[in-house]
Design a protein around this motif. Structure first.
Motif, PDB file in Angstrom:
ATOM      1  N   ARG A  24       0.840  -1.203   0.000  1.00  0.00           N
ATOM      2  CA  ARG A  24       0.000   0.000   0.000  1.00  0.00           C
ATOM      3  C   ARG A  24       0.876   1.255   0.000  1.00  0.00           C
ATOM      4  NH1 ARG A  24      -4.177   2.874  -1.780  1.00  0.00           N
ATOM      5  NH2 ARG A  24      -5.154   4.165  -0.189  1.00  0.00           N
ATOM      6  N   ALA A  25       1.940   1.231   0.763  1.00  0.00           N
ATOM      7  CA  ALA A  25       2.828   2.408   0.813  1.00  0.00           C
ATOM      8  C   ALA A  25       3.407   2.682  -0.572  1.00  0.00           C
ATOM      9  CB  ALA A  25       3.945   2.185   1.826  1.00  0.00           C
ATOM     10  N   LYS A  26       3.845   1.607  -1.255  1.00  0.00           N
ATOM     11  CA  LYS A  26       4.410   1.818  -2.593  1.00  0.00           C
ATOM     12  C   LYS A  26       3.317   2.264  -3.563  1.00  0.00           C
ATOM     13  CE  LYS A  26       6.953  -0.293  -6.406  1.00  0.00           C
ATOM     14  NZ  LYS A  26       7.523  -1.515  -6.990  1.00  0.00           N
ATOM     15  N   SER A  27       2.147   1.654  -3.458  1.00  0.00           N
ATOM     16  CA  SER A  27       1.041   2.039  -4.337  1.00  0.00           C
ATOM     17  C   SER A  27       0.740   3.526  -4.215  1.00  0.00           C
ATOM     18  CB  SER A  27      -0.201   1.206  -3.984  1.00  0.00           C
ATOM     19  OG  SER A  27      -1.360   1.802  -4.503  1.00  0.00           O
ATOM     20  N   MET A  28       0.663   4.012  -2.986  1.00  0.00           N
ATOM     21  CA  MET A  28       0.367   5.437  -2.792  1.00  0.00           C
ATOM     22  C   MET A  28       1.503   6.305  -3.312  1.00  0.00           C
ATOM     23  SD  MET A  28      -1.823   5.739   0.747  1.00  0.00           S
ATOM     24  CE  MET A  28      -0.535   5.153   1.827  1.00  0.00           C
ATOM     25  N   ALA A  29       2.721   5.836  -3.131  1.00  0.00           N
ATOM     26  CA  ALA A  29       3.866   6.608  -3.627  1.00  0.00           C
ATOM     27  C   ALA A  29       3.859   6.681  -5.154  1.00  0.00           C
ATOM     28  CB  ALA A  29       5.167   5.978  -3.127  1.00  0.00           C
ATOM     29  N   LEU A  30       3.508   5.568  -5.804  1.00  0.00           N
ATOM     30  CA  LEU A  30       3.483   5.545  -7.278  1.00  0.00           C
ATOM     31  C   LEU A  30       2.390   6.458  -7.823  1.00  0.00           C
ATOM     32  CD1 LEU A  30       3.917   1.694  -7.967  1.00  0.00           C
ATOM     33  CD2 LEU A  30       5.665   3.468  -8.271  1.00  0.00           C
ATOM     34  N   THR A  31       1.190   6.331  -7.281  1.00  0.00           N
ATOM     35  CA  THR A  31       0.100   7.174  -7.803  1.00  0.00           C
ATOM     36  C   THR A  31       0.371   8.643  -7.492  1.00  0.00           C
ATOM     37  OG1 THR A  31      -1.282   6.821  -5.814  1.00  0.00           O
ATOM     38  CG2 THR A  31      -1.628   5.322  -7.664  1.00  0.00           C
ATOM     39  N   SER A  32       0.951   8.921  -6.335  1.00  0.00           N
ATOM     40  CA  SER A  32       1.248  10.322  -5.984  1.00  0.00           C
ATOM     41  C   SER A  32       2.315  10.899  -6.907  1.00  0.00           C
ATOM     42  CB  SER A  32       1.723  10.416  -4.533  1.00  0.00           C
ATOM     43  OG  SER A  32       0.681  10.031  -3.665  1.00  0.00           O
ATOM     44  N   LEU A  33       3.307  10.078  -7.218  1.00  0.00           N
ATOM     45  CA  LEU A  33       4.350  10.532  -8.143  1.00  0.00           C
ATOM     46  C   LEU A  33       3.744  10.865  -9.511  1.00  0.00           C
ATOM     47  CD1 LEU A  33       7.312  10.936  -8.997  1.00  0.00           C
ATOM     48  CD2 LEU A  33       7.452   8.449  -9.370  1.00  0.00           C
ATOM     49  N   PHE A  34       2.857   9.994  -9.989  1.00  0.00           N
ATOM     50  CA  PHE A  34       2.247  10.238 -11.298  1.00  0.00           C
ATOM     51  C   PHE A  34       1.417  11.530 -11.265  1.00  0.00           C
ATOM     52  CE2 PHE A  34      -0.800   9.152 -14.802  1.00  0.00           C
ATOM     53  CZ  PHE A  34       0.140   9.020 -15.810  1.00  0.00           C
ATOM     54  N   VAL A  35       0.651  11.716 -10.194  1.00  0.00           N
ATOM     55  CA  VAL A  35      -0.153  12.936 -10.063  1.00  0.00           C
ATOM     56  C   VAL A  35       0.772  14.163 -10.020  1.00  0.00           C
ATOM     57  CG1 VAL A  35      -1.709  14.214  -8.529  1.00  0.00           C
ATOM     58  CG2 VAL A  35      -2.119  11.779  -8.977  1.00  0.00           C
ATOM     59  N   ASP A  36       1.866  14.066  -9.282  1.00  0.00           N
ATOM     60  CA  ASP A  36       2.808  15.191  -9.216  1.00  0.00           C
ATOM     61  C   ASP A  36       3.369  15.534 -10.594  1.00  0.00           C
ATOM     62  OD1 ASP A  36       2.473  15.344  -6.520  1.00  0.00           O
ATOM     63  OD2 ASP A  36       4.371  14.343  -6.006  1.00  0.00           O
ATOM     64  N   LEU A  37       3.628  14.477 -11.388  1.00  0.00           N
ATOM     65  CA  LEU A  37       4.297  14.689 -12.675  1.00  0.00           C
ATOM     66  C   LEU A  37       3.360  15.156 -13.781  1.00  0.00           C
ATOM     67  CD1 LEU A  37       6.704  11.581 -12.687  1.00  0.00           C
ATOM     68  CD2 LEU A  37       7.366  13.990 -12.392  1.00  0.00           C
ATOM     69  N   VAL A  38       2.077  14.810 -13.696  1.00  0.00           N
ATOM     70  CA  VAL A  38       1.166  15.153 -14.807  1.00  0.00           C
ATOM     71  C   VAL A  38      -0.060  15.945 -14.368  1.00  0.00           C
ATOM     72  CG1 VAL A  38       1.853  13.099 -16.130  1.00  0.00           C
ATOM     73  CG2 VAL A  38      -0.195  13.015 -14.678  1.00  0.00           C
ATOM     74  N   GLY A  39      -0.151  16.247 -13.093  1.00  0.00           N
ATOM     75  CA  GLY A  39      -1.339  16.926 -12.563  1.00  0.00           C
ATOM     76  C   GLY A  39      -1.589  18.290 -13.197  1.00  0.00           C
ATOM     77  N   ASP A  40      -0.542  18.897 -13.713  1.00  0.00           N
ATOM     78  CA  ASP A  40      -0.718  20.211 -14.354  1.00  0.00           C
ATOM     79  C   ASP A  40      -1.257  20.082 -15.774  1.00  0.00           C
ATOM     80  OD1 ASP A  40       1.799  18.934 -15.038  1.00  0.00           O
ATOM     81  OD2 ASP A  40       2.311  20.785 -16.095  1.00  0.00           O
ATOM     82  N   LEU A  41      -1.204  18.862 -16.324  1.00  0.00           N
ATOM     83  CA  LEU A  41      -1.552  18.680 -17.741  1.00  0.00           C
ATOM     84  C   LEU A  41      -3.035  18.474 -17.962  1.00  0.00           C
ATOM     85  CD1 LEU A  41       1.244  16.170 -18.859  1.00  0.00           C
ATOM     86  CD2 LEU A  41       0.999  18.567 -19.577  1.00  0.00           C
ATOM     87  N   LEU A  42      -3.644  17.701 -17.068  1.00  0.00           N
ATOM     88  CA  LEU A  42      -5.022  17.257 -17.288  1.00  0.00           C
ATOM     89  C   LEU A  42      -5.784  17.284 -15.970  1.00  0.00           C
ATOM     90  CD1 LEU A  42      -4.412  14.085 -19.507  1.00  0.00           C
ATOM     91  CD2 LEU A  42      -5.416  16.255 -20.247  1.00  0.00           C
ATOM     92  N   GLU A  43      -7.087  17.363 -16.088  1.00  0.00           N
ATOM     93  CA  GLU A  43      -7.928  17.336 -14.898  1.00  0.00           C
ATOM     94  C   GLU A  43      -7.809  15.978 -14.211  1.00  0.00           C
ATOM     95  OE1 GLU A  43     -12.649  17.098 -13.706  1.00  0.00           O
ATOM     96  OE2 GLU A  43     -12.085  17.717 -15.730  1.00  0.00           O
ATOM     97  N   LEU A  44      -7.576  15.989 -12.911  1.00  0.00           N
ATOM     98  CA  LEU A  44      -7.483  14.760 -12.130  1.00  0.00           C
ATOM     99  C   LEU A  44      -8.892  14.318 -11.740  1.00  0.00           C
ATOM    100  CD1 LEU A  44      -5.640  12.720 -10.578  1.00  0.00           C
ATOM    101  CD2 LEU A  44      -5.770  14.308  -8.629  1.00  0.00           C
ATOM    102  N   VAL A  45      -9.266  13.124 -12.177  1.00  0.00           N
ATOM    103  CA  VAL A  45     -10.586  12.575 -11.842  1.00  0.00           C
ATOM    104  C   VAL A  45     -10.520  11.827 -10.511  1.00  0.00           C
ATOM    105  CG1 VAL A  45     -12.392  10.970 -12.612  1.00  0.00           C
ATOM    106  CG2 VAL A  45     -11.176  12.401 -14.279  1.00  0.00           C
ATOM    107  N   SER A  46      -9.376  11.220 -10.247  1.00  0.00           N
ATOM    108  CA  SER A  46      -9.189  10.482  -8.994  1.00  0.00           C
ATOM    109  C   SER A  46      -9.070  11.459  -7.829  1.00  0.00           C
ATOM    110  CB  SER A  46      -7.906   9.646  -9.080  1.00  0.00           C
ATOM    111  OG  SER A  46      -7.986   8.733 -10.145  1.00  0.00           O
ATOM    112  N   PRO A  47      -9.312  10.976  -6.617  1.00  0.00           N
ATOM    113  CA  PRO A  47      -9.113  11.835  -5.443  1.00  0.00           C
ATOM    114  C   PRO A  47      -7.666  12.327  -5.372  1.00  0.00           C
ATOM    115  CG  PRO A  47     -10.342   9.850  -4.850  1.00  0.00           C
ATOM    116  CD  PRO A  47      -9.859   9.659  -6.253  1.00  0.00           C
ATOM    117  N   ALA A  48      -7.493  13.562  -4.931  1.00  0.00           N
ATOM    118  CA  ALA A  48      -6.146  14.140  -4.830  1.00  0.00           C
ATOM    119  C   ALA A  48      -5.376  13.530  -3.659  1.00  0.00           C
ATOM    120  CB  ALA A  48      -6.242  15.653  -4.659  1.00  0.00           C
TER     121      ALA A  48
END
Lengths: 398, 398
Positions: free
Chosen positions: A294-318
């Protein structure tokens, strides 16, 4: 912004890094669709070959005893149990998720004969809602109330997903289960998008179902599982009364007598070859520390959000705590964007009308994969590479 | 009495003799249980390996399009159709026989809402009868009438097996179907013990189900099939409304819209690995002349009856035309007798309380096998070899 070298360092320090070697991953592909179909475990290929050549080919019908085919649905269920907070004798494997939902909801309705409301989420994965519609149509006299109304009063049963297939939003299982019980309803959880992605605990619920071909990596069309709380074992009925749920299937009695315990929820002949792949996939799960997963899962999704969050609307919870192991982004031309990504080796999927989904299976996805996928998405959008007309053409399965 | 040399001569002249090479048959075993689980086709082992390693491992989720997983249930159904007298678009593959029976009987009841009688054979394979009992219990208000009463009047649906699993007795499909229709009932045939054993034609019936792991040789737990007469395609309902029966499963609509035609009877995600074995097994069937198959089947069962008919009571019909491809014999100590036979390489099976069953799959059973099996049975009985106490102990699956 985190750079590629930092990602490589994170991978080198990842306590789960050795699990990647368990899987066959095609060259040049970053596979972010493990939330739809998990990658092939190397040991699953060996195990299926053994089931075909040694068990079927060598033991023939003797495999029912020698290879343990008859006990497989319960033996595999016992090994899934720890992944969902259940105990031995509480989970049975077989059929498909759609059929397990039918069994669970029908059993719940029989346990609440005085109630006529089924709460289901219209935004839930469609098969859940379709199954409920079919069952309600067959029985007549039931109201299907959309979970979005937020009312559980008078409900016989509440059917919800722990993680929303589209948005990745994660439900509060203990709180929702308690609310259903306070309203006098029975609770059925669909774990398809949470089992194998995070620690799951449905021990307070009445029923749960899930598939094994996503994060559990048991292969295309692998059998589903059904959890029934032990407090219902004596009274819950399996309306799909097949011979493998009978107390003595090989006595060939003319009347149905349900087996004791969870076995009564078995139906027909188990799918032995598909079960063999699950058998092998579960060997891996016996060694996975779920808190680290779970810790790695959250780290991976958070990294992806950090890297592309400025590009597109995030549908998933922040908030990573409120997400499953996926990130969903919105783009009005999501279909060609995803095709352009796949053409460049970054495999996600598209869910109509405008959702790009990226699943991060923590056992085999690395931080550097997240980095490279984000860089590719940025390039596809910056250079409008998705406008290539090849990408507009729809495939049969999107 | 026919001798061993004459059997070898019959094998040498057998027009189907080359098919035996298609199968893996363990050394020293005469396998007369093909009516329970068919032998492994060599090409099935290759085909499953390809499904695992190349499709799942190499294409991953792309297999839905590239490997045709999505279309498999219909594509495989179209290849089973000629074996049961059906046309393209009339058969769908998936799930288990138990579930297909549930779908067929439930659909028939919805098509005859004014009737409240289900005719089923209490001596039928138990899962058929159990499924009917479960469905009737869920719906309430239905009478289950035993087919032994011989009355179809007022029946909504008649469910029967073409070949009785226990006795091998073969029903007169056209005559019984006509009788059901004259009574205003819909006819559902269970083809588990006839498909792949003889020419079958259910085109006059309304529904038919069957398994693919017996004479069709598709492996343990291989998916079942469901035939729906095209005259019901527009109106028959699948009460198991899963997403693969939806008109647009990948549009993820919130309401269920049944697909056109037979696809509406698909349910959940197809069992891809099990389907791969079926895919390979059906390649063999495309080359089998069914009239020759039936002729050989009758010759094999008749030879066995000739060779052992003096030893034990014949439970199967004496007339080969009235039998399937099996011979059932009665012995009060049938269980240890069968164990003694198996110990000597002759594999049949036992059905409680006192039936010895011997199945003769014409694609891989030779005349000399029948001769040798009969000789072994004679020895076991003459010398009372079955009295060895090892043979009394029951296995989990008999």
């Amino acid at each position: 912004m985190i750079d590629r070298d930092r990602c490589l360092a994170l991978d080198a320090a990842d306590p789960l890094r050795a699990f990647r070697e368990e899987f066959v991953l095609p060259e040049g592909v970053i596979y972010l669709v493990g939330n739809s179909l998990g990658a092939l475990p190397r040991r699953a290929a060996d195990r299926v070959r053994r089931a075909v050549e040694q068990e079927w080919g060598g033991q023939l019908v003797g495999g029912w005893n020698q290879a343990g085919w008859y006990d497989q649905p319960l033996a595999l269920g016992d090994r899934i149990a720890p992944l969902i907070g259940a105990g031995p004798g509480e989970v049975v494997v077989g059929n498909s998720t759609s059929i397990a939902i039918y069994q669970a909801v029908a059993a719940a309705l029989r346990l609440r004969p005085d109630r006529r409301v089924i709460v289901s989420d219209a935004r839930n994965f469609p098969t859940d809602h379709y199954v409920v519609q079919g069952l309600a149509g067959l029985l007549g006299g039931y109201e299907i109330r959309d979970a979005a109304e937020g009312r559980f009063d008078d409900a016989a049963v509440v059917l919800l997903s722990e993680v929303d297939y589209r948005t990745g939003a994660r439900a509060d299982v203990p709180a929702v289960t308690a609310r259903a019980h306070e309203a006098g309803a029975l609770m059925v959880w669909d774990l398809c998008h949470s089992v194998g992605a995070m620690p799951v605990d449905v021990s307070a619920a009445d029923f749960a179902v899930g598939c094994t071909y996503k994060y559990l990596n048991a292969g295309p069309g692998a059998p589903a599982f059904l959890y029934v709380s032990p407090r219902h074992h004596a009274t819950a009925e399996n309306v799909l009364q097949g011979w493998h749920g009978h107390a003595a299937p090989f006595a060939f009695e003319t009347g149905y007598r349900p087996a004791e315990g969870i076995r009564r929820f078995a139906v027909g002949t188990p799918h032995v070859l598909s079960s063999a792949a699950l058998d092998a996939a579960l060997e891996i799960w016996e060694r996975v520390p779920m808190d680290l997963l779970r810790a790695k899962s959250m780290a991976l999704t958070s990294l992806f959000v950090d890297l592309v969050g400025d590009l597109l609307e995030l549908v998933s919870p922040a908030d990573a705590e409120a997400r499953g192991s996926q990130v969903s982004l919105r783009h009005p031309d999501g279909y060609p964007v995803m095709r352009a990504l796949i053409d460049r080796g970054v495999h996600g999927d598209f869910r109509a009308p405008d959702i790009l989904r990226f699943g991060f299976a923590p056992l085999y996805i690395r931080y550097v994969d997240v980095h490279d996928a984000a860089a590719t998405l940025r390039e596809v959008l910056d250079k409008e590479l998705w406008r290539d007309e090849r990408y507009a053409q729809r495939l049969a399965v999107t």
